[in-house]
Design a protein around this motif. Structure first.
Motif, PDB file in Angstrom:
ATOM      1  N   UNK A  11     -51.670  66.707 -40.826  1.00  0.00           N
ATOM      2  CA  UNK A  11     -50.579  67.114 -41.706  1.00  0.00           C
ATOM      3  C   UNK A  11     -50.004  68.453 -41.249  1.00  0.00           C
ATOM      4  N   UNK A  12     -48.784  68.719 -41.654  1.00  0.00           N
ATOM      5  CA  UNK A  12     -48.120  69.953 -41.277  1.00  0.00           C
ATOM      6  C   UNK A  12     -47.266  70.443 -42.432  1.00  0.00           C
ATOM      7  N   UNK A  13     -47.119  71.737 -42.524  1.00  0.00           N
ATOM      8  CA  UNK A  13     -46.280  72.304 -43.567  1.00  0.00           C
ATOM      9  C   UNK A  13     -44.809  72.004 -43.318  1.00  0.00           C
ATOM     10  N   UNK A  14     -44.486  71.532 -42.110  1.00  0.00           N
ATOM     11  CA  UNK A  14     -43.104  71.221 -41.780  1.00  0.00           C
ATOM     12  C   UNK A  14     -42.694  69.813 -42.205  1.00  0.00           C
ATOM     13  N   UNK A  15     -43.649  68.983 -42.591  1.00  0.00           N
ATOM     14  CA  UNK A  15     -43.337  67.603 -42.954  1.00  0.00           C
ATOM     15  C   UNK A  15     -42.502  67.558 -44.236  1.00  0.00           C
ATOM     16  N   UNK A  16     -41.582  66.604 -44.275  1.00  0.00           N
ATOM     17  CA  UNK A  16     -40.898  66.307 -45.534  1.00  0.00           C
ATOM     18  C   UNK A  16     -41.887  65.651 -46.490  1.00  0.00           C
ATOM     19  N   UNK A  17     -41.680  65.783 -47.798  1.00  0.00           N
ATOM     20  CA  UNK A  17     -42.655  65.226 -48.756  1.00  0.00           C
ATOM     21  C   UNK A  17     -42.932  63.742 -48.554  1.00  0.00           C
ATOM     22  N   UNK A  18     -41.909  62.950 -48.184  1.00  0.00           N
ATOM     23  CA  UNK A  18     -42.113  61.513 -48.053  1.00  0.00           C
ATOM     24  C   UNK A  18     -43.101  61.184 -46.940  1.00  0.00           C
ATOM     25  N   UNK A  19     -43.180  62.033 -45.914  1.00  0.00           N
ATOM     26  CA  UNK A  19     -44.031  61.742 -44.764  1.00  0.00           C
ATOM     27  C   UNK A  19     -45.504  61.738 -45.144  1.00  0.00           C
ATOM     28  N   UNK A  20     -45.886  62.600 -46.072  1.00  0.00           N
ATOM     29  CA  UNK A  20     -47.294  62.725 -46.445  1.00  0.00           C
ATOM     30  C   UNK A  20     -47.868  61.414 -46.977  1.00  0.00           C
ATOM     31  N   UNK A  21     -47.039  60.641 -47.657  1.00  0.00           N
ATOM     32  CA  UNK A  21     -47.537  59.434 -48.323  1.00  0.00           C
ATOM     33  C   UNK A  21     -47.297  58.160 -47.526  1.00  0.00           C
ATOM     34  N   UNK A  22     -46.709  58.268 -46.342  1.00  0.00           N
ATOM     35  CA  UNK A  22     -46.420  57.066 -45.575  1.00  0.00           C
ATOM     36  C   UNK A  22     -47.668  56.501 -44.908  1.00  0.00           C
ATOM     37  N   UNK A  23     -47.771  55.173 -44.912  1.00  0.00           N
ATOM     38  CA  UNK A  23     -48.760  54.462 -44.110  1.00  0.00           C
ATOM     39  C   UNK A  23     -47.978  53.617 -43.112  1.00  0.00           C
ATOM     40  N   UNK A  24     -47.781  54.105 -41.891  1.00  0.00           N
ATOM     41  CA  UNK A  24     -46.893  53.419 -40.947  1.00  0.00           C
ATOM     42  C   UNK A  24     -47.389  52.023 -40.576  1.00  0.00           C
ATOM     43  N   UNK A  25     -46.453  51.210 -40.171  1.00  0.00           N
ATOM     44  CA  UNK A  25     -46.760  49.877 -39.640  1.00  0.00           C
ATOM     45  C   UNK A  25     -47.532  50.022 -38.332  1.00  0.00           C
TER      46      UNK A  25
END
Length: 358
Positions: free
Chosen positions: A1-15
């Motif tokens: 994780x990174x402090x630069x990520x947008x909030x949506x990125x934290x919860x994504x489970x990519x294909x």
């Protein structure tokens, strides 16, 4: 994780795409690629577009892909205004989720299906409900037609993936009539291997969108071309999203190659007939080895052996340089999805499995 990520990125489970291993002498039966090359017309069209010095590549491609839309329209007896094209059917699906399925009510799709659907829901913040398949892994249309349930849309592959089971057109029509106020998206990536397309239904129902790919039946997985067919009001929504994202999704080589593939009907039908024949022989061979194999209308089969663990079989096959797909998911963890290869590749698989299950 990174402090630069947008909030949506934290919860994504990519294909997670199918593995593309770089192994010598590999028999690759894990990603449903066509075992035969594309039409020779594709190669000729791409070479003609490149010319002597590839000068055409300095120019942007046609943002509207008019020649490809017209070729698809001729093939399915629709108008070009009823055709949308994109960089793979996955991109077409992504635009569909954003343009047509992003409503307050949840969308419905099978609990066992193409695993990109929940990924798109997470990416775009779309609520969803997974509808359990029947005990025989078929889709029951009545499960999608409860008038008391608010629904923002319905999507499913036909044939379904990874099961390979086909839903009759009458069942799709039943959904369209029961849900006139939401879009029914029919993802027909594998329809050419044993089913009838729902494209004719788009002429009678304004809420049906059919999505196709050239990756499977046209053997162009490396070119990345997909398209959708539906009434113009649905296509306009997709175009508005596309032109807010990438106005030039298909490059010049993909456009001319796709047109050539669409127009060479005889070649693709002949190749598909060989795939279907190999599929039926493989099913029979595996059943003789004790496998339970679901009915398939796709270029893959889905089966299990009652006395052998699927993960162990997949690993043992890999040790023999044969790659198949194993899903560690509820209800299907004992199944293997096996793409249909050439007759020689299918025979090598059967010979290996005969040793493993003896």
């Amino acid at each position: 994780m990174s402090r630069f990520w947008s909030p949506v990125v934290h919860d994504l489970t990519p294909y997670v795409p199918g593995e593309q291993p770089k192994l010598a002498n590999l028999i690759k039966l894990n990603t449903n690629e066509n075992p035969f090359p594309p039409s020779p017309r594709v190669h000729a069209a791409i070479l003609a577009e490149l010319g002597q010095d590839a000068a055409s590549l300095r120019l942007y491609p046609d943002p509207n892909a008019d020649l490809l839309k017209q070729a698809i329209a001729r093939r399915y007896a629709v108008t070009a205004q009823e055709v949308f094209v994109g960089n793979s059917s996955d991109e077409v699906l992504a635009h569909t989720f954003q343009a047509l399925l992003q409503h307050s009510a949840p969308i419905l799709f099978p609990d066992i299906t193409y695993s990109f659907y929940p990924v798109y829901c997470g990416l775009y913040g779309i609520a969803s409900r997974r509808v359990p398949l029947a005990d025989d892994f078929s889709i029951n249309p009545a499960d999608y037609c409860d008038p008391a349930e608010a629904v923002g849309g319905i999507i499913f592959p036909n044939p379904n993936a990874p099961t390979g089971r086909l839903l009759p057109l009458a069942a799709i029509e039943q959904m369209a009539r029961a849900r006139p106020d939401c879009v029914i998206v029919v993802d027909e990536a594998y329809i050419d291997f044993g089913g009838d397309t729902a494209v004719p239904l788009t002429q009678r129902y304004d809420n049906i969108l059919v999505i196709h790919t050239l990756s499977k039946s046209r053997a162009l997985a490396g070119l990345r071309v997909g398209y959708a067919i539906g009434q113009p009001v649905l296509i306009e929504a997709l175009e508005r999203v596309k032109n807010s994202f990438n106005s030039y999704p298909l490059d010049r080589l993909a456009l001319v190659g796709a047109v050539a593939a669409i127009e060479d009907v005889a070649y693709y039908q002949a190749c598909n007939a060989q795939v279907i024949a190999s599929r039926e022989k493989l099913i029979a061979d595996l059943q003789q080895l004790g496998f339970e194999v679901l009915p398939s209308a796709a270029n893959f089969i889905f089966g299990r052996h009652p006395r052998h663990d699927a993960a162990a079989l997949a690993q043992a096959l890999r040790a023999r340089s044969i790659i198949v797909r194993h899903f560690r998911s509820s209800r299907i963890e004992q199944f293997l999805r096996i793409s249909i290869g050439t007759p020689a590749e299918c025979q090598a698989l059967v010979d290996a499995l005969r040793e493993l299950v003896a």
